[in-house]
Design a protein around this motif. Structure first.
Motif: not given
Length: 109
Positions: A6-8, A23-26, A30-37
């Motif tokens: 949810y934070k992402i 960048r905000n989450n260091f 691709s990790a962000i995209i995986q979290h959203i997916n």
């Protein structure tokens, strides 16, 4: 679903950009995209429309945004309330969800 997803999600809502959220989450884009997916898969619906200029919330994403904010706010409220009952002393550190290190040191003495 976990609170980190949810934070992402909320960070992507604010930035409208996977790279900036990364960048905000260091972590990597691709990790962000995986979290959203993963979040979209768990909910069974697309939360963002991906474009060459970034991302925009779908109607479902717009509906989830205030709910996700509420979940995160409630979690913070729970942590702060329970911290008041923990009778721990935190010295020279920022507030953490789990002040484990200082508690471990104090218990050994």
């Amino acid at each position: 679903m976990n609170i980190h997803e949810y934070k992402i999600f909320l960070d992507v809502c604010n930035t409208k950009n996977f790279s900036e959220t990364a960048r905000n989450n260091f972590i990597t884009k691709s990790a962000i995209i995986q979290h959203i997916n993963k979040l979209e898969q768990k909910l069974g619906i697309k939360l963002f429309e991906r474009t060459s200029r970034g991302v925009n919330l779908t109607d479902a994403g717009k509906a989830l945004q205030p709910l996700a904010k509420g979940i995160i706010e409630k979690q913070s409220e729970i942590i702060k309330t329970m911290h008041d009952y923990s009778h721990t002393l935190t010295i020279g550190t920022i507030y953490l969800e789990k002040p484990i290190l200082i508690n471990t040191v104090l218990q050994k003495k």
